[in-house]
Design an enzyme around this catalytic site. Structure first.
Site, PDB file in Angstrom:
ATOM      1  CG  ASN A  10      -1.760   1.236   1.331  1.00 34.86           C
ATOM      2  OD1 ASN A  10      -1.798   2.051   0.387  1.00 34.86           O
ATOM      3  ND2 ASN A  10      -2.451   1.407   2.444  1.00 34.86           N
ATOM      4  CD1 TRP A  11       3.913   1.158  -2.527  1.00 34.47           C
ATOM      5  CD2 TRP A  11       3.963   2.120  -4.550  1.00 34.47           C
ATOM      6  NE1 TRP A  11       4.816   0.458  -3.300  1.00 34.47           N
ATOM      7  CE2 TRP A  11       4.861   1.037  -4.547  1.00 34.47           C
ATOM      8  CE3 TRP A  11       3.828   2.868  -5.720  1.00 34.47           C
ATOM      9  CZ2 TRP A  11       5.624   0.686  -5.666  1.00 34.47           C
ATOM     10  CZ3 TRP A  11       4.574   2.518  -6.825  1.00 34.47           C
ATOM     11  CH2 TRP A  11       5.462   1.444  -6.803  1.00 34.47           C
ATOM     12  CE  LYS A  12      -0.285   3.373   4.698  1.00 31.22           C
ATOM     13  NZ  LYS A  12      -0.201   3.513   6.146  1.00 31.22           N
ATOM     14  CG  HIS A  94      -5.863   2.063   5.100  1.00 34.47           C
ATOM     15  ND1 HIS A  94      -5.441   3.031   5.987  1.00 34.47           N
ATOM     16  CD2 HIS A  94      -4.838   1.192   4.979  1.00 34.47           C
ATOM     17  CE1 HIS A  94      -4.199   2.742   6.371  1.00 34.47           C
ATOM     18  NE2 HIS A  94      -3.817   1.633   5.772  1.00 34.47           N
ATOM     19  CD  GLU A  96      -3.049   5.731   6.490  1.00 33.58           C
ATOM     20  OE1 GLU A  96      -3.065   5.730   5.246  1.00 33.58           O
ATOM     21  OE2 GLU A  96      -2.094   5.270   7.161  1.00 33.58           O
ATOM     22  CD  GLU A 166      -3.406  -2.208   7.269  1.00 31.32           C
ATOM     23  OE1 GLU A 166      -2.291  -2.444   6.802  1.00 31.32           O
ATOM     24  OE2 GLU A 166      -4.042  -1.166   7.011  1.00 31.32           O
ATOM     25  N   GLY A 172       2.459   2.724  10.797  1.00 26.67           N
ATOM     26  CA  GLY A 172       3.399   3.832  10.643  1.00 26.67           C
ATOM     27  C   GLY A 172       4.088   4.234  11.936  1.00 26.67           C
ATOM     28  CB  SER A 211       5.265  -1.315  12.118  1.00 21.24           C
ATOM     29  OG  SER A 211       4.844   0.019  12.341  1.00 21.24           O
ATOM     30  N   GLY A 232       2.945  -0.901   4.328  1.00 24.29           N
ATOM     31  CA  GLY A 232       2.967   0.522   4.007  1.00 24.29           C
ATOM     32  C   GLY A 232       4.386   0.996   3.739  1.00 24.29           C
ATOM     33  N   GLY A 233       4.985   1.668   4.716  1.00 24.84           N
ATOM     34  CA  GLY A 233       6.300   2.304   4.545  1.00 24.84           C
ATOM     35  C   GLY A 233       7.353   1.410   3.901  1.00 24.84           C
TER      36      GLY A 233
END
Ligand code: 13P
Length: 248
Positions: A10-12, A94, A96, A166, A172, A211, A232-233
């Site tokens: 997930n590159w957001k 998600h 977010e 999640e 994050g 994470s 993610g990151g």
């Protein structure tokens, strides 16, 4: 029961056409055994990603979709358009989107129904906040996020749903859920699905997100009820993501 491992990036709101090219080259060099890798870039890059990854066994996913096919919804993207672009997966619900854009579980259920209606697979994200976990509300929260979807689409339709657990407190933050906590929670989710239909529960992939990195993925992915990760990151770092995709 063996379920295929899924590793989804997930590159957001990150990444660009250069990253798509470089990631494609790096992943091309790997042998991905019994593993589905999914790359989910921002909407403007979806067509590019479909084209760049077209000769690889890697699927492309979107990060959201509107619950309508078309119309006066400025700035929105529909499942119909994603289907037209040959996108295969859509991340929905998600945390977010729930927290920043106020998406309710009912709206998420509408979106899941819509995405499935167009033959796409939904990656349905659920997860509790830190205070909800501290207050012992994790299971209630997860049920309250799953119930509207189950009510709307019916349990059989989970054949085309991947669940991503999640925990919000792990996203994050560098604070991964321990493999014990993650496994316990995944077991609860699978058990809850089994209370509706055991076959569906046994075949539904449940991914862990929060994470995940090259150092902790192996232990997480080896848990009985963890079928891979939503990353993610670490999915923006070519070498790190390649290592996660290579984890057994
Ligand atoms: P991080 O891997 O950066 O914690 O993000 C997880 C996530 O939100 C994936 O959807």
């Amino acid at each position: 029961m063996t379920r295929q491992t899924i590793v989804a990036a997930n590159w957001k709101m990150n990444g660009d056409s250069k990253l798509i090219l470089e990631m494609s080259e790096a992943l091309n060099a790997l042998t991905l055994k019994n593993k589905q890798v999914i790359v989910c870039p921002s909407a403007p890059y979806l067509a590019n990603a479909v084209s760049v990854f077209s000769n690889q066994d890697i699927a492309i996913g979107a990060q959201n979709a509107n619950e309508h096919d078309k119309g006066a919804y400025t700035g929105e993207v529909s499942a119909l358009m994603l289907k037209d672009l040959q996108v295969q997966y859509v991340i929905l619900g998600h945390s977010e989107r729930r927290a920043i854009y106020g998406e309710s579980s009912e709206l998420v259920a509408d979106k899941v129904a819509h995405v499935l209606g167009h033959g796409l697979t939904a990656i349905l994200c659920i997860g509790e906040t830190e205070s909800e976990r501290e207050n012992g509300e994790t299971e209630t929260v997860l049920k309250s996020q799953l119930d509207p979807v189950i009510n709307q689409i019916g349990i059989q339709a989970f054949e085309n749903v991947v669940v991503a657990y999640e925990p919000v407190w792990a996203i994050g933050t560098g604070k991964t859920a321990s493999s014990e906590i993650a496994q316990q929670t995944h077991e609860f989710i699978r058990g809850y699905l089994a209370s509706f239909d055991t076959d569906i529960a046994n075949t539904t992939a449940i991914l862990y997100g929060g994470s995940v990195n090259a150092g902790n993925c192996q232990e997480l992915f080896s848990q009985a009820d963890i079928d891979g990760g939503l990353i993610g990151g670490a999915s923006l770092k070519i070498e790190e993501f390649s290592n996660i995709c290579s984890a057994e």
